[in-house]
Design a protein around this motif. Structure first.
Motif, short mmCIF file in Angstrom:
data_model
loop_
_atom_site.label_atom_id
_atom_site.label_comp_id
_atom_site.label_asym_id
_atom_site.label_seq_id
_atom_site.Cartn_x
_atom_site.Cartn_y
_atom_site.Cartn_z
N SER A 1 3.92 -5.43 15.43
CA SER A 1 5.24 -4.88 15.29
C SER A 1 5.24 -4.37 13.99
N VAL A 2 6.29 -3.42 13.98
CA VAL A 2 6.75 -2.66 12.69
C VAL A 2 7.94 -2.56 12.28
N PHE A 3 8.56 -2.43 11.26
CA PHE A 3 10.03 -2.49 10.96
C PHE A 3 10.42 -1.52 9.92
N GLU A 4 11.58 -1.25 9.66
CA GLU A 4 12.34 -0.69 8.41
C GLU A 4 13.47 -1.47 7.91
N GLY A 5 13.54 -1.52 6.64
CA GLY A 5 15.05 -1.92 5.97
C GLY A 5 15.58 -0.62 5.42
N GLU A 6 16.90 -0.52 5.75
CA GLU A 6 17.67 0.70 5.21
C GLU A 6 19.01 -0.02 4.68
N ARG A 7 19.59 0.80 3.78
CA ARG A 7 20.83 0.56 3.35
C ARG A 7 21.84 1.45 3.64
N CYS A 8 23.01 1.17 4.23
CA CYS A 8 24.17 2.18 4.55
C CYS A 8 25.26 1.96 3.38
N TYR A 9 25.65 3.14 2.84
CA TYR A 9 26.50 3.11 1.72
C TYR A 9 27.59 4.11 2.06
N ASN A 10 29.07 3.55 2.20
CA ASN A 10 29.98 4.37 2.54
C ASN A 10 29.78 5.00 3.63
N SER B 1 4.54 4.12 11.41
CA SER B 1 3.67 2.90 11.40
C SER B 1 3.25 2.32 12.77
N ALA B 2 4.25 2.57 13.73
CA ALA B 2 3.73 2.16 14.99
C ALA B 2 2.35 2.94 15.39
N GLU B 3 2.17 4.21 15.12
CA GLU B 3 1.05 5.16 15.35
C GLU B 3 -0.07 4.41 14.87
N LEU B 4 0.08 4.00 13.45
CA LEU B 4 -1.10 3.18 12.76
C LEU B 4 -1.54 1.98 13.26
N THR C 1 -9.34 -2.79 5.54
CA THR C 1 -9.46 -4.08 6.22
C THR C 1 -7.76 -4.16 7.04
N ALA C 2 -6.87 -3.15 6.45
CA ALA C 2 -5.54 -3.42 7.32
C ALA C 2 -4.98 -1.86 7.00
N PRO C 3 -4.14 -1.70 7.85
CA PRO C 3 -3.28 -0.22 7.89
C PRO C 3 -2.35 -0.18 6.52
N SER C 4 -2.67 -0.16 5.44
CA SER C 4 -1.67 -0.44 4.36
C SER C 4 -0.58 0.52 4.00
N GLN C 5 -0.74 1.54 4.81
CA GLN C 5 0.51 2.49 4.59
C GLN C 5 1.61 2.23 5.81
N ALA C 6 1.44 1.32 6.84
CA ALA C 6 2.04 0.91 7.74
C ALA C 6 2.98 -0.34 7.18
N LYS C 7 4.33 -0.06 7.50
CA LYS C 7 5.19 -1.14 7.19
C LYS C 7 5.19 -2.30 8.45
N ALA D 1 -0.30 4.20 -5.37
CA ALA D 1 0.00 3.37 -3.83
C ALA D 1 -1.04 3.73 -3.02
N ASP D 2 -2.36 3.24 -3.30
CA ASP D 2 -3.53 3.89 -2.49
C ASP D 2 -4.05 2.57 -1.59
N CYS D 3 -3.06 1.41 -1.77
CA CYS D 3 -3.68 0.31 -0.81
C CYS D 3 -2.55 -0.38 -0.43
N PHE D 4 -1.31 0.09 -0.58
CA PHE D 4 0.16 -0.66 -0.28
C PHE D 4 0.96 0.47 -0.29
#
Length: 289
Positions: free
Chosen positions: A38-47, A63-66, A152-158, A211-214
């Motif tokens: 699974s992959v996810f996003e966290g976002e904020r809505c302002y006004n 992220s899903a493609e990764l 060892t892991a797709p570090s650029q995927a959330k 940000a080369d491994c996170f």
């Protein structure tokens, strides 16, 4: 909104339609529950406006493609679903969580090519992620777990699976009275907190781990752009642990964290200084513009 996250009034968008909050459920044999697909996003809505909403939707699909699956909704459809959730619940200021995963289906082993890909979007009203740390500075532990190599892991995927060691590190930090933990990477460089990127100040210049491994956070990228627009020098580089002693200021960035000052990491102390406060205030103005 009170009560557990599974027992609330409201609406959640699930697989193309709005459903009652308590009915937004999955089967116990959902592949993602067993294998972290699974992959996810966290976002904020302002006004009433989701900050960088399109960028988050684009990253969700990447992220899903990764993780070798495709979300069956376009960026525009995902965006429309997020606003539908906010409207249905009557919120203009809220945290938005989009999550895509491999569901239950014909496969229940490591491989799951035949299982459906599902998408849900929820939102809730959420204040400061670190509480009063936004004013006085967060206190961080130093985690024993390290961010893994990109080999060892797709570090650029959330991706959900990448947060297992973050949860463990944050629990250990909270047991020591800290808000969060600093994590090093697999080489021993300073990396990030458990759910936020890090910035440091020395002699009027800003330093942030490469940000080369996170995850190269969207808020991180936004803040780097803001700093450079202000004429400040920003160094994206590998930072050794012993350099922490020489930094004067520190802050965290993330959708949930926004811009949060750091007052202490382990035995190292930092001033909640003018630059930290300025960038926090500037970010607040930007997201509410």
């Amino acid at each position: 909104m009170a009560g557990g996250y599974d027992d609330r009034d409201g609406k959640i968008w699930l697989d193309g339609k709005l459903v009652e909050w308590r009915e937004a459920n999955v089967h116990i044999l959902t592949h993602a529950l067993h294998y972290a697909s699974s992959v996810f996003e966290g976002e904020r809505c302002y006004n009433g406006r989701i900050f960088k909403g399109m960028a988050h939707s684009e990253r969700l699909r990447r992220s899903a493609e990764l993780l070798d699956f495709e979300i069956p909704y376009t960026v525009d459809e995902i965006g429309a679903a997020k606003y539908a959730v906010l409207e249905a619940n009557g919120w203009k200021d809220a945290y938005v969580r989009a999550i895509a995963w491999r569901g239950a289906g014909p496969d229940m082993g490591v491989a799951s090519q035949r299982n459906p890909v599902r998408l849900a979007i929820a939102a809730w009203e959420w204040g400061s992620y670190y509480g009063d740390a936004k004013m006085k500075g967060a206190k961080l532990d130093i985690a024993k777990w390290k961010r893994p190599s990109p080999e060892t892991a797709p570090s650029q995927a959330k991706a959900a699976g990448l947060y297992m060691i973050c949860t463990m590190s944050k629990h250990a930090a909270e047991a020591k009275g800290c808000s969060d933990a600093l994590m090093f990477d697999y080489r021993g460089y300073v990396a990030e907190a458990t759910g936020a990127n890090m910035f440091f100040v020395k002699d009027g210049e800003v330093h942030t781990p490469l940000a080369d491994c996170f995850l190269n956070g969207i808020t991180r990228q936004t803040v780097i752009g803001m700093l450079r627009e202000k004429g400040l020098t920003v160094h994206e580089r590998h930072i050794m642990p012993e350099e922490l002693e020489g930094f004067e200021q520190c802050w965290l960035t993330g959708t949930a964290a926004e811009v949060t000052p750091v007052g202490q990491i382990g035995d190292y102390n930092f001033e909640v200084g003018a630059l930290t406060r300025d960038i926090a205030e500037s970010y607040e103005k930007l997201v509410r513009a």
